[in-house]
Design an enzyme around this catalytic site. Sequence first.
Site, PDB file in Angstrom:
ATOM      1  N   LYS A 143     -77.865 105.847  56.022  1.00 43.92           N
ATOM      2  CA  LYS A 143     -76.825 105.927  54.998  1.00 43.92           C
ATOM      3  C   LYS A 143     -76.155 107.292  55.037  1.00 43.92           C
ATOM      4  O   LYS A 143     -76.821 108.334  54.998  1.00 43.92           O
ATOM      5  CB  LYS A 143     -77.422 105.686  53.608  1.00 43.92           C
ATOM      6  N   ILE A 144     -74.835 107.259  55.103  1.00 41.55           N
ATOM      7  CA  ILE A 144     -74.018 108.470  55.111  1.00 41.55           C
ATOM      8  C   ILE A 144     -72.956 108.319  54.025  1.00 41.55           C
ATOM      9  O   ILE A 144     -72.285 107.293  53.948  1.00 41.55           O
ATOM     10  CB  ILE A 144     -73.333 108.666  56.484  1.00 41.55           C
TER      11      ILE A 144
END
EC number: 2.2.1.2
Length: 368
Positions: A143-144
């Site tokens: 997740k970014i």
Amino acid sequence: MSSSTTPVADLAAAGTSVWLDDLSRDRITSGNLADLIAGSGVVGVTTNPAIFASAMSKGTAYDEQIAELKAAGADATEAVFTMAVDDVRNACGVFTDVYRDSAGVDGRVSIEVDPRLAENREETVAQAKSLRERVGAENVMIKIPATEVCLPAITEVLGAGISVNVTLIFSVARYRQVIDAFLAGIELAKANGHDLSTIHSVASFFVSRVDTEIDRRLDETGGNDALTLKGKAGVANARLAYEAFNDLLVTGSRWRELAAAGANVQRPLWASTSVKNPEYSDTLYVTELAGPHTVNTMPENTLEATLDHGVITGDTLTGTGEDAAEVFRALEGVDIDLDDVFRVLEREGVEKFVSSWTDLLDVIGARL
């Protein structure tokens, strides 16, 4: 009720995968996660700093590993990531069959980079690559956050052949930038010689927080014209995002070229789907956001509500763009500054995750 007629099965028939927005060591070791897969139709898991803060701050499941980490001289950050990576790796193992049977589309478990890196592209890229290597499972997603600084990081990480969950998306304008970063990333992966069929991505679009912020402003504005718009912005915003998804990905010429090369479409993921206002249906962000190529990640209370009394009427996304746009025109008509709403939500979203992460580091640091 047979499994083929549950609301979650109806969602799947409409094209929406149900992922659980929660993970803990107890959930894995007790068999609860496996039970949710087998009995409730859950086909993926998302995590975030707040989820790990809740899991690691309670109970005794992590005591033995904390003692080992303390003996090894680990600091709080390394200890938290070591425990989180272990949980995500083990959860990936629980989802192996789902991952295989869905050809990699589902069976995904997400782990987020340190939220304090939301304004640091280089360190975000480095940590994303490190987390992928440390988890070591094909079905992990990194997740970014969709901050402006991290948009190039999304491209770079995808270009390295790593599956990415882009998180903290609030506005359609930012979502369009995320799609561009995704397309650039898949183009880069192709240029780098990666097998595009192995790279998957979702774009996590937050829903309930939009209603919470806009409803607050509508209450301050007052008047019937404003108050009748309460509870409409979150769904409308997501539906406008889905229209952008169809325009830029499903039918977009740039995407079609990548699809022909074996690429997988980046699916919209509806996050923050727990209804905050008790006056609204507790399945509002489920029943109104069902449709092809989507994911709905639910906390357990929303999943239980959906299974208990959710009424899925098929695709409630396709063709809703104009009605959604009308909601936004009405909001502007009562002087709701939508650009400011989305700026506030993104800033607060990052701050909340940083706060949860910092609190967790404090708790684990004290125990070390």
